[in-house]
Design a protein around this motif. Structure first.
Motif, short mmCIF file in Angstrom:
data_model
loop_
_atom_site.label_atom_id
_atom_site.label_comp_id
_atom_site.label_asym_id
_atom_site.label_seq_id
_atom_site.Cartn_x
_atom_site.Cartn_y
_atom_site.Cartn_z
N GLU A 9 1.81 9.41 -5.66
CA GLU A 9 2.07 10.64 -4.95
C GLU A 9 2.92 11.51 -5.71
OE1 GLU A 9 4.31 13.44 -2.83
OE2 GLU A 9 4.95 11.30 -3.30
N GLN A 63 2.36 1.75 -3.38
CA GLN A 63 1.34 2.46 -4.22
C GLN A 63 1.26 3.95 -3.98
OE1 GLN A 63 -1.70 3.50 -3.14
NE2 GLN A 63 -2.64 4.07 -5.23
N ILE A 64 1.31 4.38 -2.72
CA ILE A 64 1.20 5.73 -2.25
C ILE A 64 2.30 6.47 -2.93
CG2 ILE A 64 1.32 7.43 -0.38
CD1 ILE A 64 -0.45 5.17 1.15
N LEU A 65 3.43 5.98 -2.57
CA LEU A 65 4.71 6.49 -3.13
C LEU A 65 4.88 6.72 -4.62
CD1 LEU A 65 7.63 4.56 -1.05
CD2 LEU A 65 7.04 7.16 -0.82
N ILE A 98 0.84 -1.15 0.01
CA ILE A 98 0.10 -0.15 0.03
C ILE A 98 0.70 1.37 0.15
CG2 ILE A 98 -1.90 1.62 1.38
CD1 ILE A 98 -3.02 -1.19 2.25
N PHE A 99 1.73 1.19 0.89
CA PHE A 99 2.63 2.41 0.90
C PHE A 99 3.34 2.53 -0.38
CE2 PHE A 99 2.19 2.41 5.51
CZ PHE A 99 2.14 3.85 5.69
N ARG A 118 9.31 11.90 1.80
CA ARG A 118 8.54 12.55 0.71
C ARG A 118 7.85 13.69 1.29
NH1 ARG A 118 7.19 9.72 -3.78
NH2 ARG A 118 9.10 8.67 -4.78
N SER A 156 8.45 7.07 2.84
CA SER A 156 7.07 7.90 2.62
C SER A 156 7.28 9.10 3.61
CB SER A 156 6.30 6.93 3.20
OG SER A 156 5.89 6.00 2.44
#
Length: 334
Positions: A138, A133-135, A130-131, A304, A301
Protein backbone atom coordinates in the motif's frame (compact mmCIF):
# COMPACT_ATOMS: atom_id res chain seq x y z
CA UNK A 1 25.28 -45.07 41.45
CA UNK A 2 22.71 -42.83 39.88
CA UNK A 3 22.86 -41.10 36.50
CA UNK A 4 20.86 -38.06 35.53
CA UNK A 5 18.74 -37.92 32.38
CA UNK A 6 16.92 -35.05 30.79
CA UNK A 7 13.75 -35.44 32.80
CA UNK A 8 14.86 -37.25 35.97
CA UNK A 9 17.11 -39.93 37.50
CA UNK A 10 17.62 -43.64 36.90
CA UNK A 11 19.76 -46.38 38.39
CA UNK A 12 22.97 -47.33 36.56
CA UNK A 13 23.04 -50.76 34.95
CA UNK A 14 19.55 -50.52 33.45
CA UNK A 15 17.72 -50.80 36.82
CA UNK A 16 15.71 -47.66 36.21
CA UNK A 17 12.41 -47.63 38.05
CA UNK A 18 9.94 -46.99 35.24
CA UNK A 19 7.04 -47.07 37.69
CA UNK A 20 8.28 -44.00 39.57
CA UNK A 21 5.66 -41.25 39.79
CA UNK A 22 5.98 -38.24 37.54
CA UNK A 23 6.63 -36.02 40.56
CA UNK A 24 10.13 -37.52 40.79
CA UNK A 25 11.13 -35.83 37.52
CA UNK A 26 13.23 -32.74 37.85
CA UNK A 27 12.09 -29.59 36.08
CA UNK A 28 14.63 -28.29 33.62
CA UNK A 29 15.15 -24.56 34.05
CA UNK A 30 16.17 -23.29 30.62
CA UNK A 31 16.53 -19.72 31.89
CA UNK A 32 19.32 -20.75 34.30
CA UNK A 33 21.10 -22.65 31.53
CA UNK A 34 20.80 -19.65 29.21
CA UNK A 35 22.18 -17.34 31.92
CA UNK A 36 25.22 -19.59 32.32
CA UNK A 37 26.03 -19.38 28.61
CA UNK A 38 28.53 -16.67 27.60
CA UNK A 39 27.28 -13.88 25.36
CA UNK A 40 29.86 -14.66 22.68
CA UNK A 41 31.74 -17.90 22.02
CA UNK A 42 34.52 -18.85 19.64
CA UNK A 43 32.01 -20.84 17.59
CA UNK A 44 30.28 -17.52 16.82
CA UNK A 45 33.37 -16.21 15.02
CA UNK A 46 32.27 -17.21 11.47
CA UNK A 47 28.93 -15.47 11.81
CA UNK A 48 30.61 -12.45 13.39
CA UNK A 49 33.03 -12.16 10.48
CA UNK A 50 30.16 -12.46 8.01
CA UNK A 51 28.26 -9.66 9.78
CA UNK A 52 31.35 -7.43 9.81
CA UNK A 53 31.91 -8.13 6.11
CA UNK A 54 28.29 -7.23 5.34
CA UNK A 55 28.55 -3.90 7.19
CA UNK A 56 31.90 -3.15 5.56
CA UNK A 57 30.42 -3.84 2.12
CA UNK A 58 27.62 -1.35 2.83
CA UNK A 59 30.08 1.35 3.88
CA UNK A 60 32.31 0.80 0.86
CA UNK A 61 29.35 0.80 -1.53
CA UNK A 62 28.01 4.07 -0.10
CA UNK A 63 31.46 5.65 -0.31
CA UNK A 64 32.00 4.44 -3.88
CA UNK A 65 28.63 5.68 -5.14
CA UNK A 66 29.09 9.01 -3.39
CA UNK A 67 32.49 9.51 -4.97
CA UNK A 68 31.45 8.66 -8.54
CA UNK A 69 28.43 10.99 -8.39
CA UNK A 70 30.22 14.12 -7.16
CA UNK A 71 30.85 15.31 -10.73
CA UNK A 72 34.65 15.07 -10.57
CA UNK A 73 35.14 11.75 -12.34
CA UNK A 74 33.67 12.40 -15.78
CA UNK A 75 30.72 10.46 -17.12
CA UNK A 76 29.05 8.48 -14.33
CA UNK A 77 28.12 5.72 -16.79
CA UNK A 78 31.79 4.75 -17.04
CA UNK A 79 31.75 3.64 -13.40
CA UNK A 80 28.14 2.96 -12.48
CA UNK A 81 25.38 1.09 -14.32
CA UNK A 82 22.02 2.88 -13.77
CA UNK A 83 19.09 0.85 -12.52
CA UNK A 84 16.17 -0.18 -14.66
CA UNK A 85 13.72 1.35 -12.21
CA UNK A 86 10.56 -0.49 -13.28
CA UNK A 87 12.36 -3.84 -13.30
CA UNK A 88 14.03 -3.27 -9.91
CA UNK A 89 10.70 -2.28 -8.31
CA UNK A 90 9.13 -5.44 -9.72
CA UNK A 91 11.95 -7.68 -8.42
CA UNK A 92 11.93 -6.06 -4.99
CA UNK A 93 8.20 -6.73 -4.75
CA UNK A 94 8.65 -10.38 -5.66
CA UNK A 95 11.45 -10.74 -3.13
CA UNK A 96 9.33 -9.34 -0.28
CA UNK A 97 6.48 -11.66 -1.26
CA UNK A 98 8.95 -14.54 -0.94
CA UNK A 99 9.96 -13.41 2.56
CA UNK A 100 6.30 -13.06 3.57
CA UNK A 101 5.65 -16.53 2.19
CA UNK A 102 8.34 -17.91 4.51
CA UNK A 103 6.35 -16.57 7.45
CA UNK A 104 3.18 -18.27 6.21
CA UNK A 105 5.14 -21.49 5.67
CA UNK A 106 6.42 -21.40 9.26
CA UNK A 107 2.81 -21.39 10.44
CA UNK A 108 1.72 -24.28 8.24
CA UNK A 109 4.51 -26.84 8.53
CA UNK A 110 4.08 -27.47 12.27
CA UNK A 111 2.07 -30.49 13.39
CA UNK A 112 -1.51 -29.63 14.37
CA UNK A 113 -2.81 -30.23 17.88
CA UNK A 114 -6.31 -29.71 19.28
CA UNK A 115 -5.38 -26.84 21.58
CA UNK A 116 -7.05 -23.42 21.66
CA UNK A 117 -3.74 -21.58 21.93
CA UNK A 118 -2.49 -23.35 18.79
CA UNK A 119 -5.42 -22.13 16.72
CA UNK A 120 -5.15 -18.62 18.18
CA UNK A 121 -1.52 -18.32 17.13
CA UNK A 122 -2.15 -19.92 13.74
CA UNK A 123 -5.16 -17.76 12.79
CA UNK A 124 -3.88 -14.44 14.11
CA UNK A 125 -0.40 -15.18 12.75
CA UNK A 126 -1.75 -15.55 9.22
CA UNK A 127 -3.82 -12.37 9.58
CA UNK A 128 -0.79 -10.48 10.91
CA UNK A 129 1.34 -11.51 7.94
CA UNK A 130 -1.47 -10.52 5.55
CA UNK A 131 -1.70 -7.05 7.09
CA UNK A 132 2.08 -6.68 6.86
CA UNK A 133 1.82 -7.47 3.15
CA UNK A 134 -0.90 -4.81 2.81
CA UNK A 135 1.23 -2.24 4.65
CA UNK A 136 4.18 -2.95 2.35
CA UNK A 137 2.47 -2.71 -1.00
CA UNK A 138 0.00 0.00 0.00
CA UNK A 139 2.93 2.33 0.66
CA UNK A 140 4.39 1.87 -2.83
CA UNK A 141 3.77 4.78 -5.26
CA UNK A 142 1.45 4.12 -8.18
CA UNK A 143 4.09 5.18 -10.73
CA UNK A 144 7.85 4.72 -10.93
CA UNK A 145 8.35 8.51 -11.04
CA UNK A 146 7.26 8.75 -7.40
CA UNK A 147 9.41 5.85 -6.18
CA UNK A 148 12.48 6.28 -4.00
CA UNK A 149 14.64 4.50 -6.59
CA UNK A 150 13.75 7.23 -9.11
CA UNK A 151 14.05 10.24 -6.79
CA UNK A 152 17.79 10.28 -6.12
CA UNK A 153 20.81 8.06 -5.54
CA UNK A 154 20.60 8.64 -1.77
CA UNK A 155 16.93 7.64 -1.55
CA UNK A 156 17.71 4.66 -3.81
CA UNK A 157 20.44 3.40 -1.45
CA UNK A 158 18.28 3.98 1.64
CA UNK A 159 15.38 2.09 0.11
CA UNK A 160 17.61 -0.79 -1.00
CA UNK A 161 19.16 -1.27 2.44
CA UNK A 162 15.77 -0.96 4.14
CA UNK A 163 14.58 -3.79 1.89
CA UNK A 164 17.42 -5.90 3.30
CA UNK A 165 16.55 -4.98 6.90
CA UNK A 166 12.88 -5.71 6.22
CA UNK A 167 13.79 -9.10 4.72
CA UNK A 168 15.83 -10.10 7.76
CA UNK A 169 13.06 -8.94 10.09
CA UNK A 170 10.42 -10.93 8.19
CA UNK A 171 12.48 -14.12 8.27
CA UNK A 172 13.10 -13.89 12.03
CA UNK A 173 9.49 -12.87 12.69
CA UNK A 174 8.18 -15.89 10.79
CA UNK A 175 10.46 -18.28 12.66
CA UNK A 176 9.11 -17.08 16.02
CA UNK A 177 5.67 -18.39 15.07
CA UNK A 178 7.24 -21.77 14.39
CA UNK A 179 8.94 -21.66 17.81
CA UNK A 180 5.61 -20.82 19.48
CA UNK A 181 3.74 -23.64 17.75
CA UNK A 182 6.53 -26.18 18.30
CA UNK A 183 6.46 -25.38 22.00
CA UNK A 184 2.69 -25.89 22.16
CA UNK A 185 2.94 -29.21 20.29
CA UNK A 186 5.72 -30.39 22.59
CA UNK A 187 3.84 -29.40 25.75
CA UNK A 188 0.69 -31.09 24.47
CA UNK A 189 2.62 -34.30 23.78
CA UNK A 190 4.13 -34.24 27.26
CA UNK A 191 0.70 -33.63 28.80
CA UNK A 192 -0.82 -36.55 26.91
CA UNK A 193 2.04 -38.85 27.99
CA UNK A 194 1.76 -37.79 31.63
CA UNK A 195 5.06 -35.86 31.81
CA UNK A 196 3.72 -32.51 33.01
CA UNK A 197 6.84 -31.24 34.73
CA UNK A 198 9.39 -30.66 31.96
CA UNK A 199 9.20 -27.09 30.72
CA UNK A 200 11.93 -27.02 28.08
CA UNK A 201 11.05 -25.84 24.58
CA UNK A 202 12.96 -27.24 21.62
CA UNK A 203 12.71 -26.75 17.87
CA UNK A 204 13.46 -30.44 17.33
CA UNK A 205 15.06 -33.44 18.91
CA UNK A 206 18.58 -32.20 18.18
CA UNK A 207 17.91 -28.44 18.29
CA UNK A 208 19.17 -26.16 21.05
CA UNK A 209 16.59 -25.07 23.57
CA UNK A 210 14.93 -21.69 23.25
CA UNK A 211 13.49 -20.27 26.45
CA UNK A 212 10.11 -18.56 26.55
CA UNK A 213 11.79 -15.26 27.44
CA UNK A 214 14.17 -15.45 24.49
CA UNK A 215 11.40 -16.26 22.02
CA UNK A 216 9.34 -13.37 23.42
CA UNK A 217 12.27 -10.97 22.94
CA UNK A 218 12.88 -12.17 19.39
CA UNK A 219 9.19 -11.88 18.49
CA UNK A 220 8.76 -8.36 19.84
CA UNK A 221 12.01 -6.97 18.43
CA UNK A 222 11.62 -8.59 14.99
CA UNK A 223 8.08 -7.28 14.53
CA UNK A 224 9.19 -3.82 15.67
CA UNK A 225 12.01 -3.92 13.09
CA UNK A 226 9.53 -4.91 10.35
CA UNK A 227 7.13 -2.07 11.18
CA UNK A 228 9.91 0.50 11.53
CA UNK A 229 11.39 -0.55 8.18
CA UNK A 230 8.01 -0.14 6.50
CA UNK A 231 7.60 3.37 7.92
CA UNK A 232 11.10 4.45 6.92
CA UNK A 233 10.51 3.12 3.41
CA UNK A 234 7.53 5.46 3.14
CA UNK A 235 9.83 8.35 4.05
CA UNK A 236 12.25 7.42 1.25
CA UNK A 237 9.45 7.90 -1.27
CA UNK A 238 8.36 11.33 -0.03
CA UNK A 239 11.53 12.68 1.59
CA UNK A 240 12.02 13.98 5.12
CA UNK A 241 11.21 17.57 4.20
CA UNK A 242 7.79 16.71 2.83
CA UNK A 243 7.09 14.30 5.70
CA UNK A 244 7.85 16.93 8.36
CA UNK A 245 5.89 19.47 6.32
CA UNK A 246 2.74 17.43 6.89
CA UNK A 247 3.02 18.13 10.63
CA UNK A 248 2.17 21.80 10.11
CA UNK A 249 -0.78 23.41 8.38
CA UNK A 250 -0.29 26.53 6.31
CA UNK A 251 -3.18 28.90 5.93
CA UNK A 252 -3.26 32.06 3.85
CA UNK A 253 -2.88 35.12 6.02
CA UNK A 254 -2.65 33.09 9.24
CA UNK A 255 0.86 31.67 9.00
CA UNK A 256 1.48 28.10 10.12
CA UNK A 257 -0.04 26.02 12.90
CA UNK A 258 0.34 22.42 14.00
CA UNK A 259 -1.70 19.96 11.96
CA UNK A 260 -2.98 18.24 15.05
CA UNK A 261 -4.54 15.13 13.46
CA UNK A 262 -1.23 14.31 11.74
CA UNK A 263 0.76 15.10 14.90
CA UNK A 264 -1.46 12.80 16.96
CA UNK A 265 -1.08 10.01 14.39
CA UNK A 266 2.72 10.40 14.47
CA UNK A 267 2.80 10.27 18.28
CA UNK A 268 0.50 7.25 18.24
CA UNK A 269 2.91 5.46 15.89
CA UNK A 270 5.81 6.21 18.24
CA UNK A 271 3.77 4.73 21.08
CA UNK A 272 3.04 1.60 19.02
CA UNK A 273 6.73 1.11 18.21
CA UNK A 274 7.71 1.54 21.87
CA UNK A 275 5.03 -0.88 23.01
CA UNK A 276 5.98 -3.54 20.47
CA UNK A 277 9.70 -3.17 21.12
CA UNK A 278 9.26 -3.73 24.87
CA UNK A 279 6.45 -6.30 24.66
CA UNK A 280 8.83 -9.16 25.43
CA UNK A 281 9.66 -7.56 28.78
CA UNK A 282 6.05 -7.69 29.95
CA UNK A 283 4.89 -11.17 29.02
CA UNK A 284 6.20 -14.47 27.67
CA UNK A 285 2.80 -16.03 26.95
CA UNK A 286 2.73 -17.01 23.28
CA UNK A 287 -0.98 -16.37 22.88
CA UNK A 288 -0.79 -12.91 24.43
CA UNK A 289 2.25 -12.02 22.33
CA UNK A 290 0.47 -13.08 19.14
CA UNK A 291 -2.70 -11.15 19.99
CA UNK A 292 -0.74 -8.01 20.89
CA UNK A 293 1.35 -8.28 17.72
CA UNK A 294 -1.77 -8.57 15.58
CA UNK A 295 -3.37 -5.57 17.32
CA UNK A 296 -0.23 -3.47 16.74
CA UNK A 297 -0.13 -4.32 13.02
CA UNK A 298 -3.87 -3.66 12.72
CA UNK A 299 -3.44 -0.30 14.45
CA UNK A 300 -0.65 0.59 12.02
CA UNK A 301 -3.00 -0.21 9.15
CA UNK A 302 -5.62 2.11 10.65
CA UNK A 303 -3.06 4.93 10.87
CA UNK A 304 -2.34 4.50 7.14
CA UNK A 305 -6.05 4.98 6.39
CA UNK A 306 -6.23 8.05 8.63
CA UNK A 307 -3.08 9.48 7.04
CA UNK A 308 -4.71 9.15 3.63
CA UNK A 309 -7.75 11.18 4.73
CA UNK A 310 -5.76 13.89 6.52
CA UNK A 311 -2.78 14.15 4.12
CA UNK A 312 -3.02 12.41 0.78
CA UNK A 313 -6.71 12.73 -0.06
CA UNK A 314 -6.45 16.46 -0.80
CA UNK A 315 -3.28 15.96 -2.87
CA UNK A 316 -4.90 13.14 -4.84
CA UNK A 317 -8.00 15.21 -5.65
CA UNK A 318 -5.82 18.17 -6.66
CA UNK A 319 -3.71 15.93 -8.91
CA UNK A 320 -6.83 14.51 -10.59
CA UNK A 321 -8.24 17.98 -11.19
CA UNK A 322 -4.92 19.24 -12.54
CA UNK A 323 -4.66 16.37 -15.02
CA UNK A 324 -8.34 16.55 -15.99
CA UNK A 325 -8.63 20.27 -16.76
CA UNK A 326 -6.40 20.25 -19.89
CA UNK A 327 -8.34 17.32 -21.32
CA UNK A 328 -11.68 18.99 -20.66
CA UNK A 329 -10.52 22.25 -22.23
CA UNK A 330 -9.18 20.41 -25.32
CA UNK A 331 -12.47 18.53 -25.74
CA UNK A 332 -14.56 21.70 -25.36
CA UNK A 333 -12.42 23.57 -27.90
CA UNK A 334 -13.02 20.89 -30.51
Amino acid sequence: DEVEGYGGRGLAGGEANSSAPSSSYQKYDSSEAAAAEPLWKLSDLPLTLMACGYLLQILLTVFHKTMITNGKHGDIRDRYVPNNVDYVIHRYGEWILLMIGEGILSLLIVETVEVREYYTIGALGVLTVIFIQILKFESEPAHAEGHAIWRSLLSDMCYSYLIQVLSMGLIVFGVTYKVFLKGIVKDDAKYESGDKTSAGRMLGDASPEISDQTSAYVFSVSLAVVLLSLELMCLTHSGLKQAFGHLVKREEGAGTSPHWPVVIIALFKVGLFSFQLTLGLWTTDQGVLTICGFCVVLAMSVTRVLSFFFIHKKDMIQSIVTNLLPRVSSVSST
